[in-house]
Design a protein around this motif. Structure first.
Motif, PDB file in Angstrom:
ATOM      1  N   CYS A 129       0.841  -1.205   0.000  1.00 27.95           N
ATOM      2  CA  CYS A 129       0.000   0.000   0.000  1.00 27.95           C
ATOM      3  C   CYS A 129       0.879   1.260   0.000  1.00 27.95           C
ATOM      4  O   CYS A 129       0.535   2.275  -0.591  1.00 27.95           O
ATOM      5  CB  CYS A 129      -0.901   0.045   1.228  1.00 27.95           C
ATOM      6  N   CYS A 141       2.320   3.364  -3.327  1.00 27.82           N
ATOM      7  CA  CYS A 141       1.601   4.477  -3.950  1.00 27.82           C
ATOM      8  C   CYS A 141       1.164   5.516  -2.924  1.00 27.82           C
ATOM      9  O   CYS A 141       1.113   6.698  -3.226  1.00 27.82           O
ATOM     10  CB  CYS A 141       0.369   3.957  -4.671  1.00 27.82           C
ATOM     11  N   ALA A 163      -2.390   9.323  -5.484  1.00 25.70           N
ATOM     12  CA  ALA A 163      -2.879   8.409  -4.457  1.00 25.70           C
ATOM     13  C   ALA A 163      -3.367   9.235  -3.265  1.00 25.70           C
ATOM     14  O   ALA A 163      -2.787  10.263  -2.919  1.00 25.70           O
ATOM     15  CB  ALA A 163      -1.767   7.460  -4.040  1.00 25.70           C
ATOM     16  N   ILE A 177      -4.388   8.040   3.098  1.00 23.58           N
ATOM     17  CA  ILE A 177      -5.186   6.977   3.742  1.00 23.58           C
ATOM     18  C   ILE A 177      -4.783   6.799   5.206  1.00 23.58           C
ATOM     19  O   ILE A 177      -4.892   5.729   5.787  1.00 23.58           O
ATOM     20  CB  ILE A 177      -5.132   5.626   2.983  1.00 23.58           C
ATOM     21  N   TYR A 232     -10.209   5.515  -9.727  1.00 24.38           N
ATOM     22  CA  TYR A 232      -9.607   5.027 -10.959  1.00 24.38           C
ATOM     23  C   TYR A 232      -8.901   3.716 -10.663  1.00 24.38           C
ATOM     24  O   TYR A 232      -8.376   3.515  -9.562  1.00 24.38           O
ATOM     25  CB  TYR A 232      -8.598   6.040 -11.490  1.00 24.38           C
ATOM     26  N   TYR A 287      -7.325  -6.395  -5.316  1.00 26.32           N
ATOM     27  CA  TYR A 287      -7.712  -6.508  -3.901  1.00 26.32           C
ATOM     28  C   TYR A 287      -9.129  -7.059  -3.730  1.00 26.32           C
ATOM     29  O   TYR A 287      -9.506  -7.480  -2.638  1.00 26.32           O
ATOM     30  CB  TYR A 287      -7.590  -5.144  -3.197  1.00 26.32           C
ATOM     31  N   PHE A 318      -4.846   0.258   9.751  1.00 24.10           N
ATOM     32  CA  PHE A 318      -4.900   1.656   9.298  1.00 24.10           C
ATOM     33  C   PHE A 318      -5.588   2.568  10.309  1.00 24.10           C
ATOM     34  O   PHE A 318      -5.265   3.746  10.386  1.00 24.10           O
ATOM     35  CB  PHE A 318      -5.577   1.757   7.917  1.00 24.10           C
ATOM     36  N   ARG A 322     -15.784  10.513 -13.161  1.00 21.80           N
ATOM     37  CA  ARG A 322     -15.508   9.307 -12.384  1.00 21.80           C
ATOM     38  C   ARG A 322     -16.575   8.231 -12.566  1.00 21.80           C
ATOM     39  O   ARG A 322     -16.295   7.045 -12.463  1.00 21.80           O
ATOM     40  CB  ARG A 322     -15.355   9.653 -10.904  1.00 21.80           C
TER      41      ARG A 322
END
Ligand code: HEC
Ligand code: HEC
Ligand code: HEC
Length: 471
Positions: free
Chosen positions: A51, A54, A79, A82, A114, A122, A137, A160
């Motif tokens: 992860c 990016c 990116a 997160i 995207y 995933y 996370f 999108r």
């Protein structure tokens, strides 16, 4: 599994309440221990899935704060942040929202991501693993309250919702299911390679819509400047000539003397992800890669690690500096100090040999050109492997397009596949990020093409109506 976890927690809660205050601390401790293991599992998964590749900007970017622009043929896609920041990151994401983002490409606010975010890979992650990733996370990653730059693609790719159609065609939203006909090790390897290690996102070719082509698994693909070669077990076009130990060593260190070194995106994947996997997991990936269907490219005659031999031209060069052609001159001045005039590299193996090297034996010279332009930069197990690049801004020597073509051709004839030729146009293309997929090339014309199509259609209808009237 999420259900089970919740049930276990509520059982603990009920128990805690029943046993009263005295044992509450004991219950809390047990719960902490459980979540430590869960967070550790999430950390390992985040490493295996890379992860950070990016979501952490290079050169000292804050972990998972985003900002790294992934060069796509359509423009840079940034990116996201997160980290669990409530203002700039995913601090407000529920586990269900996190799961939709990671496995279905749908952001917390419902907008489509995207596919530069590899959610199509995933999608195969199990519920347990999503649960562990979410725990990691939200509990361990430090919040960073800085927004990542917004992605701005040209029309019509800035819409999108158009990803909805793409997803309808190409997102297989089913979880990984082990194949009972295969060993537990191969199944584990498949899960790591497809859902987490995502070898396929780089090594499987894409169609004009930039979706992976089924039946061409690991058959090789251009990533822009670099090519992720065919790594199926075919002995000619793939890596069938490698032993399992070779492949294991390559994934763990990026260097197999007499075969290949990892630069570019593969070096990054090894540095940030593969070298940190357990040996058992790496062996499982190897077992899986070695049993995917072999793919042969009809044009290939022998394996790309089998070309070339040491050059004896050093003696000639000594007396003939004035008469050397440009390629040989550059090789002598810019390459031979490390790779040795014979092309044999250094004795300790730190500088690799250039014959029996997949970068010089491949039938497509992109990785050779990219290595000359960008160099090699990989830190594995504390050791820094470095070759300077020779493109603009190089501190060693800025080579022109003609120079790069000349030295590449010298290296190819002297040490590699002599049938392969590099033109100035090839170098210009690799410098500018490599061949563009069809989708990017027609991008600007999609709307006119659609309008033209509609006009033609209306015209046809008009024609049919007119004929009917006549009849
Ligand atoms: C190959 C690059 C890449 C990798 C690897 C990657 N991501 Fe992403 N991710 C992106 C990009 C690019 C976006 C933003 C896409 C967009 O704006 O449409 C994104 C968006 C997201 C989002 C949506 C956040 C938001 O609100 O915008 C989440 C959540 C996420 N990624 C989680 C993960 C996790 C967890 C992993 C590892 C399991 C991971 N990503 C690995 C590229 C990547
Ligand atoms: C981010 C993209 C990316 C990912 C992910 C990736 N690769 Fe690669 N791979 C590449 C590129 C690019 C090269 C060429 C590197 C070079 O020649 O310096 C490469 C080279 C290789 C090679 C050497 C082939 C040769 O002929 O030199 C092997 C073997 C390989 N990859 C296997 C794997 C496996 C197995 C996985 C999954 C565990 C994987 N790769 C994941 C991009 C990737
Ligand atoms: C300062 C030392 C140095 C110089 C100068 C140098 N190299 Fe390298 N080269 C390296 C190192 C280090 C590696 C990577 C070794 C590894 O990955 O283990 C490498 C790797 C390579 C590879 C394999 C890359 C791949 O992706 O598989 C090629 C091809 C190559 N060099 C060609 C050249 C050419 C051509 C020149 C001159 C234009 C050059 N090198 C100049 C040190 C050097």
């Amino acid at each position: 599994m999420i259900g089970k976890g919740t049930r276990a927690a509520s059982v603990r809660y009920v128990l805690g309440a029943a046993l009263g205050m005295a044992s509450m601390t004991g219950v809390a401790l047990a719960q902490d221990a459980a979540s430590d293991a869960l967070v550790a599992r999430g950390r390992y998964l985040a490493t295996a899935a890379d992860c950070a590749a990016c979501h952490t900007a290079p050169h000292g970017g804050k972990p998972f704060a985003g900002g790294y622009g992934i060069a796509s043929p359509l423009g840079s896609i940034y990116a996201s942040n997160i980290t669990p920041s409530r203002t700039a990151g995913i601090g407000n994401y529920t586990e269900a929202q996190f799961s939709s983002a990671v496995r279905e490409g749908i952001r917390g606010d419902g907008a489509h991501l995207y596919p530069a975010m590899p959610y199509t890979s995933y999608a195969k992650l199990t519920d347990q693993d999503i649960h562990a990733l979410y725990a990691y996370f939200t509990h361990e990653v430090r919040p960073v309250d800085e927004r990542a730059p917004a992605t701005q693609l040209p029309f019509p790719f800035n819409l999108r919702f158009s990803m909805m159609f793409w997803n309808a065609l190409y997102l297989d939203n089913s979880r990984f299911t082990p194949d009972p006909a295969k060993s537990a090790e191969v199944n584990r390897g498949a899960y790591l390679a497809i859902a987490l290690g995502h070898c396929d996102t780089c090594h499987t070719p894409r169609n004009v819509m930039m979706a992976e082509i089924g039946g061409k698994e690991l058959g090789g693909a251009s990533l822009g400047s670099w090519i992720a070669p065919n790594v199926t077990p075919d002995p000619v076009s793939g890596i069938g000539s490698w032993s399992s130990d070779d492949l294991f060593r390559y994934l763990k260190t990026g260097d197999v003397p007499g075969k290949a070194q990892a630069a570019g995106p593969m070096a990054e994947a090894i540095e940030h992800s593969f070298q940190h996997l357990t040996d058992d997991d790496l062996k499982a990936i190897v077992a899986y890669v070695r049993q995917v269907p072999a793919i042969r490219d009809a044009a290939d005659r022998k394996s790309r690690d089998s070309f070339g031999l040491a050059s004896g031209r050093e003696a000639v060069i000594r007396g003939a500096a004035g008469t050397l052609d440009n390629g040989e001159k550059i090789f002598t001045g810019d390459c031979a100090a490390c790779h040795h005039p014979s092309g044999g590299g250094s004795k300790d193996g730190y500088y690799p040999q250039l014959f029996h090297n997949t970068a010089t034996g491949a039938s497509i010279p992109d990785n050779l050109i990219a290595a000359i332009l960008e160099g090699v930069d990989r830190t594995v197990n504390g050791q820094h492997v470095f070759m300077p690049g020779f493109s603009h801004g190089s501190y060693v020597d800025e080579l022109s397009d003609q120079d790069v073509a000349d030295v590449a051709n010298y290296v190819l004839t002297q040490f590699g596949n002599p049938a392969v030729k590099v033109s100035v146009a090839d170098v210009v293309s690799i410098r500018n990020g490599g061949p563009k997929p069809l989708l990017a090339r027609v991008g600007g014309y999609i709307v006119p093409a659609m309008v033209a199509g509609a006009v033609v259609l209306l015209g046809l209808i008009g024609l049919i109506v007119a004929r009917r009237r006549k009849a």
